[in-house]
Design a protein around this motif. Structure first.
Motif, short mmCIF file in Angstrom:
data_model
loop_
_atom_site.label_atom_id
_atom_site.label_comp_id
_atom_site.label_asym_id
_atom_site.label_seq_id
_atom_site.Cartn_x
_atom_site.Cartn_y
_atom_site.Cartn_z
N TYR A 108 0.79 54.72 -13.41
CA TYR A 108 2.09 54.13 -13.41
C TYR A 108 2.34 53.75 -11.60
N ASP A 109 2.02 53.13 -10.59
CA ASP A 109 2.97 52.29 -9.91
C ASP A 109 3.97 52.82 -9.36
N ILE A 110 4.06 53.43 -8.62
CA ILE A 110 5.86 54.33 -8.61
C ILE A 110 6.94 52.67 -7.61
N GLU A 111 6.48 52.68 -6.55
CA GLU A 111 6.59 51.27 -5.29
C GLU A 111 6.71 50.32 -6.47
N ASP A 112 5.33 49.49 -7.14
CA ASP A 112 5.93 48.31 -7.93
C ASP A 112 6.74 47.99 -8.69
N GLY A 113 6.74 49.56 -9.71
CA GLY A 113 7.00 50.26 -11.12
C GLY A 113 6.10 48.92 -12.44
N THR A 114 4.94 49.37 -11.79
CA THR A 114 4.01 48.85 -12.92
C THR A 114 2.64 49.53 -13.20
N ARG A 115 2.61 49.12 -14.57
CA ARG A 115 1.88 51.23 -15.37
C ARG A 115 0.36 49.78 -15.56
N GLY A 116 -0.62 50.45 -14.55
CA GLY A 116 -2.06 50.43 -14.81
C GLY A 116 -2.25 49.72 -16.44
N GLU A 117 -4.07 49.73 -16.65
CA GLU A 117 -4.39 49.72 -17.68
C GLU A 117 -4.48 50.69 -18.25
N ILE A 118 -4.14 50.53 -20.01
CA ILE A 118 -3.98 51.63 -20.58
C ILE A 118 -6.06 51.33 -21.55
N SER A 119 -6.20 53.04 -21.11
CA SER A 119 -7.72 53.12 -22.09
C SER A 119 -7.70 54.36 -22.83
N MET A 120 -8.80 54.03 -23.76
CA MET A 120 -9.19 55.12 -25.13
C MET A 120 -10.41 54.87 -25.47
N GLY A 121 -10.64 56.13 -25.57
CA GLY A 121 -12.26 56.72 -25.99
C GLY A 121 -12.06 57.67 -26.37
#
Length: 126
Positions: A108-121
């Protein structure tokens, strides 16, 4: 050669690993400081990675961790700029068997307020 020796001594003195401290009730805190010199690029980096965690004790423990990389030194002292762009790394993991772990992670980028890619494995260690 003199620069190589001086850099090697500086790396040995500044590289430390901090073990996690158990704060009780499932919470933990720790971190790592990595000091790295790239010889061909003649670049020295020092990065601090603080980490907090929580272990949810159900039938199987689920570990939640949150960490971020903070740059302290990049050929000059840059610690004053380290909070300009902070990205939190979030992860949940659970051991399914002795060598099999299930995980989910994102950032999660605090400055942009955007979430990154979710990865599960699944991770299998041998």
């Amino acid at each position: 050669m003199k620069n190589f020796v001086a850099t090697s001594v500086a790396l040995l003195l500044t590289t430390t690993a901090v073990s996690a401290a158990d704060l009780g009730m499932g919470f933990s805190a720790g971190g790592e400081i990595v000091s790295e010199y790239t010889y061909d690029a003649e670049n020295m980096n020092v990065t601090l990675t603080p980490e907090v965690g929580y272990t949810l004790a159900l039938g199987r423990d689920i570990d939640f961790t949150m960490s971020t990389d903070l740059e302290l030194y990049d050929d000059e002292f840059v610690a004053t700029d380290m909070f300009d762009s902070v990205t939190l790394d979030l992860e949940a993991s659970m051991m399914l068997m002795n060598s099999l772990e299930a995980y989910a992670k994102t950032s999660y980028d605090i400055e942009d307020g955007t979430r990154g890619e979710i990865s599960m494995g699944l991770s299998f260690s041998f």
